[in-house]
Scaffold this motif. Sequence first.
Motif, PDB file in Angstrom:
ATOM      1  N   UNK A  25      -3.614 -12.898 -10.964  1.00 59.78           N
ATOM      2  CA  UNK A  25      -4.006 -12.305  -9.685  1.00 59.78           C
ATOM      3  C   UNK A  25      -3.016 -12.736  -8.620  1.00 59.78           C
ATOM      4  N   UNK A  26      -2.476 -11.737  -7.930  1.00 58.31           N
ATOM      5  CA  UNK A  26      -1.467 -12.005  -6.920  1.00 58.31           C
ATOM      6  C   UNK A  26      -2.081 -11.941  -5.530  1.00 58.31           C
ATOM      7  N   UNK A  27      -1.449 -12.627  -4.611  1.00 57.44           N
ATOM      8  CA  UNK A  27      -1.931 -12.678  -3.239  1.00 57.44           C
ATOM      9  C   UNK A  27      -1.335 -11.584  -2.369  1.00 57.44           C
ATOM     10  N   UNK A  28      -0.469 -10.761  -2.954  1.00 58.67           N
ATOM     11  CA  UNK A  28       0.197  -9.751  -2.133  1.00 58.67           C
ATOM     12  C   UNK A  28      -0.759  -8.598  -1.832  1.00 58.67           C
ATOM     13  N   UNK A  29      -0.442  -7.822  -0.789  1.00 65.82           N
ATOM     14  CA  UNK A  29      -1.246  -6.651  -0.438  1.00 65.82           C
ATOM     15  C   UNK A  29      -0.397  -5.747   0.457  1.00 65.82           C
ATOM     16  N   UNK A  30      -0.844  -4.526   0.594  1.00 66.03           N
ATOM     17  CA  UNK A  30      -0.165  -3.581   1.487  1.00 66.03           C
ATOM     18  C   UNK A  30      -0.104  -4.158   2.909  1.00 66.03           C
ATOM     19  N   UNK A  31      -1.229  -4.754   3.337  1.00 66.42           N
ATOM     20  CA  UNK A  31      -1.298  -5.305   4.695  1.00 66.42           C
ATOM     21  C   UNK A  31      -0.251  -6.405   4.886  1.00 66.42           C
ATOM     22  N   UNK A  32      -0.106  -7.244   3.860  1.00 63.16           N
ATOM     23  CA  UNK A  32       0.879  -8.328   3.967  1.00 63.16           C
ATOM     24  C   UNK A  32       2.312  -7.779   4.019  1.00 63.16           C
ATOM     25  N   UNK A  33       2.537  -6.716   3.250  1.00 63.86           N
ATOM     26  CA  UNK A  33       3.871  -6.111   3.254  1.00 63.86           C
ATOM     27  C   UNK A  33       4.168  -5.538   4.645  1.00 63.86           C
ATOM     28  N   UNK A  34       3.181  -4.863   5.207  1.00 67.38           N
ATOM     29  CA  UNK A  34       3.350  -4.291   6.546  1.00 67.38           C
ATOM     30  C   UNK A  34       3.582  -5.411   7.563  1.00 67.38           C
ATOM     31  N   UNK A  35       2.807  -6.482   7.399  1.00 63.39           N
ATOM     32  CA  UNK A  35       2.943  -7.633   8.292  1.00 63.39           C
ATOM     33  C   UNK A  35       4.370  -8.195   8.233  1.00 63.39           C
ATOM     34  N   UNK A  36       4.920  -8.260   7.019  1.00 64.40           N
ATOM     35  CA  UNK A  36       6.271  -8.782   6.831  1.00 64.40           C
ATOM     36  C   UNK A  36       7.287  -7.898   7.538  1.00 64.40           C
ATOM     37  N   UNK A  37       7.025  -6.576   7.558  1.00 65.02           N
ATOM     38  CA  UNK A  37       7.943  -5.661   8.250  1.00 65.02           C
ATOM     39  C   UNK A  37       7.916  -5.897   9.759  1.00 65.02           C
ATOM     40  N   UNK A  38       6.814  -6.478  10.219  1.00 67.32           N
ATOM     41  CA  UNK A  38       6.640  -6.727  11.648  1.00 67.32           C
ATOM     42  C   UNK A  38       7.689  -7.649  12.242  1.00 67.32           C
ATOM     43  N   UNK A  39       8.407  -8.389  11.398  1.00 64.26           N
ATOM     44  CA  UNK A  39       9.444  -9.291  11.937  1.00 64.26           C
ATOM     45  C   UNK A  39      10.730  -8.522  12.260  1.00 64.26           C
ATOM     46  N   UNK A  40      10.826  -7.275  11.768  1.00 67.23           N
ATOM     47  CA  UNK A  40      12.018  -6.476  12.099  1.00 67.23           C
ATOM     48  C   UNK A  40      11.929  -6.044  13.561  1.00 67.23           C
TER      49      UNK A  40
END
Length: 297
Positions: free
Chosen positions: A236-251
Amino acid sequence: MEDGLVKAIDLGGTLRAAVACTTQLVEEARQRHSLSYTATAALGRALTGAALVTSMVSRSGRVTMKFNGNGPLGKIVVDARGSGSVVGYVENPNVELPLNSLGNFDISRAVGRQGYLHVTVDSGFGAPHTSSVELRSGEIGEDINHYLVASEQTGSVMIVGVHVTRSGVVAAGGLMAQLLPDHTEETICGLENGLATLGSLTFLLRQGLSLPEILNRALQGFELQKLMSMQKLQFKCNCSYERFVQALGVLNKQDLINMAEDPGLAEGRCHFCNAMYHVERENLLDLAQNYGGGQIG
Ligand code: ZN
């Protein structure tokens, strides 16, 4: 048998042990990462070993291991949590090597006999602790045990095994035992005898032995107290669509707008579980509007 982990302690306070069945989670790792046989065995051993080491941390604790050997598989990274979630990947999942002289997967050559094992343990209390040891053999189990002996300053055993055939992972599991301060020469002899007659762990799992039965067989002669009911284990991984979007927020805003124009979406793959995430043009523009704002850059 369902994947899980059972731990026990000898009532005389001479040793503690844990045994795990990881068949399904290793099979899931094989399928998600399209692993070769060799990579399945290597990553499966690492996933199982990390899961066993979580028997030493609390439910909110976490164990991360990075095998950085000089073999063709490249890095192997695994992350196991006290809650039972286990995940990991191999840098080169397609590498296949001929069987070794014993007719087994040549894990040692695939991982490499030279390099380092980096381990971070977050016990769930206080700051995480990272340490590194040189690889012993690249066989994974022996390398993790080397780390345990160095970090815990006490004798221990780590056995991990994966049985994989053309139809997938048939059995995977492991056993860890650690001497406690009250141990004697007798404890060591008892443990050695139990393990010498135990036979292959994956064979016992295929025979349908339960985890407590395997523990009792490995530690015959010890009076064991089961510490808790079985802790379920799963890939089971901790990743999610929300986390990916959140990561894009640093751009910054302009980067997000440029990405929305060309290529018109943002894509990313999680190393750990191979899940693919796409953020569409509209959502990128939304993000640029709401979060971008040039926080960075
Ligand atoms: Zn993931």
